[in-house]
Design a protein around this motif. Structure first.
Motif, short mmCIF file in Angstrom:
data_model
loop_
_atom_site.label_atom_id
_atom_site.label_comp_id
_atom_site.label_asym_id
_atom_site.label_seq_id
_atom_site.Cartn_x
_atom_site.Cartn_y
_atom_site.Cartn_z
N LEU A 106 -22.01 56.13 52.63
CA LEU A 106 -22.83 57.66 53.60
C LEU A 106 -22.02 57.75 54.83
O LEU A 106 -21.68 59.65 55.24
CB LEU A 106 -24.25 57.60 53.58
CG LEU A 106 -24.61 58.20 52.30
CD1 LEU A 106 -26.54 57.45 52.41
CD2 LEU A 106 -25.03 58.85 51.45
N ILE A 110 -20.08 61.63 56.13
CA ILE A 110 -20.18 62.32 56.69
C ILE A 110 -19.40 62.11 58.40
O ILE A 110 -18.53 63.04 59.10
CB ILE A 110 -21.76 62.08 57.89
CG1 ILE A 110 -22.75 62.19 56.87
CG2 ILE A 110 -22.06 62.48 59.12
CD1 ILE A 110 -24.06 61.86 56.99
N THR A 140 -27.00 68.43 53.67
CA THR A 140 -27.25 68.15 54.78
C THR A 140 -29.19 66.79 54.49
O THR A 140 -29.27 66.11 55.58
CB THR A 140 -27.09 68.45 56.28
OG1 THR A 140 -27.72 70.14 56.33
CG2 THR A 140 -25.31 68.60 56.29
N LEU A 143 -28.84 64.14 52.89
CA LEU A 143 -28.57 62.66 53.42
C LEU A 143 -29.27 62.33 54.70
O LEU A 143 -29.79 61.47 55.26
CB LEU A 143 -26.84 63.17 54.45
CG LEU A 143 -25.87 63.27 53.63
CD1 LEU A 143 -24.72 63.66 54.01
CD2 LEU A 143 -25.91 61.81 52.61
N SER A 150 -27.90 63.56 59.71
CA SER A 150 -27.02 64.79 59.26
C SER A 150 -26.76 65.31 60.68
O SER A 150 -26.49 66.52 60.45
CB SER A 150 -27.83 65.40 58.13
OG SER A 150 -29.47 65.80 58.49
#
Length: 253
Positions: A106, A110, A140, A143, A150
């Protein structure tokens, strides 16, 4: 003592977090991004893991309410309306998601997106249309509930579609307000008890409003060129931090 009654943490830690809320809100208002990540980094040092993302989300909600209220005339409402359905979809997915990506993926995902939008050729126009904004809102928000990181991704997306420093700060704040609002739902469903942390959250929100006021005064003094440069480098440094964290988690350190 009043400070001791604010949360399960010590009086000294509570005071430091209140002062941090002033600083991080001022930083985001002036530079456009970064305060939320600085806040979650600090909270992670002193707060139980189960409380970290929900408490951070509620404090950031309050901070973004303040920024949105003070800059509402500059919000791009078209982007906000397109972002909202995505936020709802992302929150619903986060509330019921059972499968987690491997640790580190993750953060690296990002970081890659943020670095591409800062230094790459830019997102195609289609990605900045209503469909692209909706997808960005969903991804987002999901996340945000999983890793609480995010903000740089939303800011990088907003950077591509807005002209002018006030429009960027105002639209980013309004989008993050919607996103953090969903955390009350997501973590409420998950059974998190906000009551234990409510006094500290309220005081930090009030401190954040003061920080926002100070930061916006600084923002008005920045030129567009200086703001864009600070915004880009703040995003880049945040992305590089995510690369470091993601790499360590992926390697099992």
């Amino acid at each position: 003592m009043l400070l001791e009654s604010l949360s399960p943490l010590s009086a000294g830690i509570n005071l430091l977090l209140i002062l941090l809320s002033v600083f991080t809100s001022a930083f985001t208002a002036a530079v456009g991004v970064g305060g939320g990540v600085l806040m979650i980094m600090a909270l992670a040092q002193v707060m139980p893991a189960a409380a970290l993302i929900p408490v951070h989300g509620m404090v950031q909600l309050g901070s973004n309410v303040g920024r949105t209220a003070l800059t509402w005339r500059h919000i791009d409402r078209t982007t906000l309306v397109a972002f909202l359905p995505g936020v709802v979809l992302g929150a619903l997915a986060a509330a019921w998601l059972l499968v987690r990506l491997p640790a580190g993926v993750l953060e690296l995902s990002i970081a890659a997106f943020v670095l591409f939008t800062c230094w790459g050729p830019g997102l195609p126009k289609r990605a900045l249309g209503r469909g692209g904004v909706l997808v960005a809102g969903a991804v987002t928000t999901l996340l945000s509930s999983l890793v609480g990181a995010s903000g740089p991704m939303v800011a990088a997306f907003i950077k591509q579609g807005q002209v002018g420093r006030l429009a960027k700060v105002a639209t980013f704040s309004a989008c993050m307000l919607l996103q953090h609002l969903t955390k009350a739902f997501v973590f409420g469903v998950a059974g998190f008890v906000f009551r234990d942390w409510l006094p500290l959250m309220l005081v930090m929100v009030a401190a954040g409003f003061l920080g926002t006021w100070l930061g916006l005064h600084l923002l008005h003094r920045l030129s567009e060129h200086r703001f864009d440069s600070l915004f880009r480098w703040a995003l880049t440094l945040l992305a590089l931090r995510l690369v470091w964290i993601g790499g360590q988690r992926l390697l099992g350190h």
